[in-house]
Design a protein around this motif. Structure first.
Motif, PDB file in Angstrom:
ATOM      1  N   ALA A  68     -93.775   9.829 -59.369  1.00 17.16           N
ATOM      2  CA  ALA A  68     -92.448  10.130 -59.914  1.00 17.16           C
ATOM      3  C   ALA A  68     -92.529  11.211 -60.990  1.00 17.16           C
ATOM      4  N   ALA A  69     -93.511  11.118 -61.874  1.00 17.56           N
ATOM      5  CA  ALA A  69     -93.657  12.125 -62.933  1.00 17.56           C
ATOM      6  C   ALA A  69     -93.958  13.493 -62.334  1.00 17.56           C
ATOM      7  N   THR A  70     -94.819  13.554 -61.343  1.00 21.84           N
ATOM      8  CA  THR A  70     -95.156  14.814 -60.692  1.00 21.84           C
ATOM      9  C   THR A  70     -93.944  15.397 -59.978  1.00 21.84           C
ATOM     10  N   ALA A  71     -93.205  14.560 -59.284  1.00 20.93           N
ATOM     11  CA  ALA A  71     -92.002  15.023 -58.579  1.00 20.93           C
ATOM     12  C   ALA A  71     -90.960  15.553 -59.566  1.00 20.93           C
ATOM     13  N   LEU A  72     -90.807  14.885 -60.695  1.00 18.45           N
ATOM     14  CA  LEU A  72     -89.854  15.328 -61.711  1.00 18.45           C
ATOM     15  C   LEU A  72     -90.239  16.696 -62.264  1.00 18.45           C
ATOM     16  N   VAL A  73     -91.495  16.876 -62.587  1.00 20.41           N
ATOM     17  CA  VAL A  73     -91.959  18.158 -63.120  1.00 20.41           C
ATOM     18  C   VAL A  73     -91.797  19.263 -62.079  1.00 20.41           C
ATOM     19  N   MET A  74     -92.121  18.970 -60.839  1.00 23.98           N
ATOM     20  CA  MET A  74     -91.999  19.984 -59.787  1.00 23.98           C
ATOM     21  C   MET A  74     -90.544  20.326 -59.505  1.00 23.98           C
ATOM     22  N   LEU A 126     -88.073  20.172 -61.839  1.00 24.11           N
ATOM     23  CA  LEU A 126     -87.546  20.854 -63.021  1.00 24.11           C
ATOM     24  C   LEU A 126     -88.077  22.276 -63.188  1.00 24.11           C
ATOM     25  N   GLU A 127     -89.267  22.542 -62.738  1.00 26.36           N
ATOM     26  CA  GLU A 127     -89.893  23.846 -62.954  1.00 26.36           C
ATOM     27  C   GLU A 127     -89.047  25.022 -62.448  1.00 26.36           C
ATOM     28  N   PRO A 128     -88.567  25.031 -61.204  1.00 25.61           N
ATOM     29  CA  PRO A 128     -87.748  26.164 -60.755  1.00 25.61           C
ATOM     30  C   PRO A 128     -86.439  26.296 -61.541  1.00 25.61           C
ATOM     31  N   VAL A 129     -85.862  25.170 -61.924  1.00 21.64           N
ATOM     32  CA  VAL A 129     -84.617  25.204 -62.701  1.00 21.64           C
ATOM     33  C   VAL A 129     -84.863  25.852 -64.059  1.00 21.64           C
TER      34      VAL A 129
END
Length: 67
Positions: free
Chosen positions: A24-30, A32-35
């Motif tokens: 979940a943490a990895t998915a959240l970071v991935m 948010l990064e493009p945004v």
């Protein structure tokens, strides 16, 4: 590893909270990064435009000297 049920799969042999929390943490970071990158790009472009306008370059005037 063999799981007999979906709940055993989610439990991951007692490590489910760590495993799924990490996913979940990895998915959240991935996500948010493009945004965040797009937002930073818009901010930088606006800042550059303001600087160019302040220097008079966008109106065709000669740039002011920086003595």
């Amino acid at each position: 590893m063999v799981w007999n049920s979906f709940s055993e799969f989610l439990a991951m042999g007692g490590y489910g909270l760590y495993v799924w929390g990490s996913v979940a943490a990895t998915a959240l970071v991935m996500a948010l990064e493009p945004v965040l990158l797009a937002r930073r790009q818009r901010t930088l472009i606006a800042q550059i435009r303001r600087q160019l306008a302040a220097d008079g370059r966008s109106t065709g005037q000669a740039p002011r000297s920086r003595a």
